[in-house]
Design a protein around this motif. Structure first.
Motif, mmCIF file in Angstrom:
data_model
loop_
_atom_site.group_PDB
_atom_site.id
_atom_site.type_symbol
_atom_site.label_atom_id
_atom_site.label_comp_id
_atom_site.label_asym_id
_atom_site.label_seq_id
_atom_site.Cartn_x
_atom_site.Cartn_y
_atom_site.Cartn_z
ATOM 1 N N GLU A 62 0.834 -1.209 0.000
ATOM 2 C CA GLU A 62 0.000 0.000 0.000
ATOM 3 C C GLU A 62 0.862 1.250 0.000
ATOM 4 O O GLU A 62 0.567 2.223 -0.703
ATOM 5 N N ALA A 115 1.002 4.219 -3.008
ATOM 6 C CA ALA A 115 0.889 5.656 -2.762
ATOM 7 C C ALA A 115 2.118 6.398 -3.287
ATOM 8 O O ALA A 115 2.006 7.447 -3.932
ATOM 9 N N ASP A 123 2.120 6.796 -7.002
ATOM 10 C CA ASP A 123 1.184 7.808 -7.499
ATOM 11 C C ASP A 123 1.616 9.235 -7.184
ATOM 12 O O ASP A 123 1.052 10.185 -7.732
ATOM 13 N N VAL A 173 -1.498 11.993 1.734
ATOM 14 C CA VAL A 173 -2.541 11.000 1.969
ATOM 15 C C VAL A 173 -3.175 11.316 3.318
ATOM 16 O O VAL A 173 -2.479 11.378 4.339
ATOM 17 N N LEU A 200 -3.944 12.410 -2.537
ATOM 18 C CA LEU A 200 -3.901 11.132 -3.237
ATOM 19 C C LEU A 200 -5.123 10.327 -2.800
ATOM 20 O O LEU A 200 -5.302 10.081 -1.606
ATOM 21 N N TRP A 255 -6.231 2.901 0.474
ATOM 22 C CA TRP A 255 -5.115 2.259 1.164
ATOM 23 C C TRP A 255 -5.423 2.207 2.661
ATOM 24 O O TRP A 255 -4.910 3.014 3.453
ATOM 25 N N ARG A 301 -3.759 4.508 5.753
ATOM 26 C CA ARG A 301 -4.570 5.594 6.327
ATOM 27 C C ARG A 301 -4.877 5.390 7.820
ATOM 28 O O ARG A 301 -5.361 6.303 8.477
#
Length: 199
Positions: free
Chosen positions: A109, A113, A116, A123, A162, A166, A170
């Protein structure tokens, strides 16, 4: 990418989590959260280096054993100063500021992130108000604004949200309810061992 994680001295870290696990010293739980976060970051293929900024020798020894580089918190001026200082020690590469209380974090995960994050990006945490990850490309200042309402503060500063799904990234842990939510996602081995100890 270089990842920066500031970790407070264990005696004052994660104060709202104090007493969340019966029969376990608070410092042990706080350390376990950071250990699982660092272990996941070290295992992430998008991460070249993990830098822990801390003045706690117990934290330094434990995180170094997992593969983190350790730097003392020379600014001594709080979380955002520690993030910025850590980023300054990682010149010439993209930098990510990562919360150190992500005990369920999965490397895949975090990798998604970071993949991206082509611009200065963040995030948000599970509730959507805090921040668990802030990234900056080479040559772009990190400009961390962690703290209450940090997701909105990072957005106002020009960072891009983003939107990926995830859940383990998070799910930061500040309270006993957060720890329960992280447990449902699957804790890393250090926090899992601590959380399984009950009176």
């Amino acid at each position: 990418m270089g990842v920066v994680l500031p970790v407070k001295r264990l005696g004052v870290a994660k104060s709202r989590l104090r007493g969340a696990v019966d029969a376990v010293p608070h410092e042990r739980l706080a350390l376990a959260l950071a250990q699982d976060t660092v272990a996941a970051a070290v295992a992430c293929p998008y991460v070249a280096e993990v830098l822990a900024v801390t003045d706690d020798p117990t934290v330094a020894d434990a995180l170094a054993a997992l593969g983190a580089r350790i730097a003392p918190d020379l600014p001594g001026a709080g979380l955002n100063a520690a993030f910025a200082y850590g980023a300054s020690l990682l010149p010439g590469r993209p930098v990510a500021a990562l919360a150190a209380d992500l005990p369920a974090l999965r490397p895949e995960e975090l990798a998604a992130a970071l993949r991206d994050a082509t611009a200065r990006s963040y995030v948000a945490d599970a509730p959507g108000t805090g921040t668990v990850l802030l990234t900056a490309p080479v040559g772009v200042p990190l400009e961390p604004r962690f703290g209450p309402g940090s997701a909105a503060a990072h957005r106002r500063s020009g960072a891009l949200p983003l939107p990926g799904d995830w859940p383990t990234l998070r799910r930061d842990v500040d309270t006993a309810a957060d720890l329960a939510a992280a447990t449902r996602l699957g804790l890393g081995p250090h926090t899992g061992a601590v959380a399984s100890v009950q009176c």
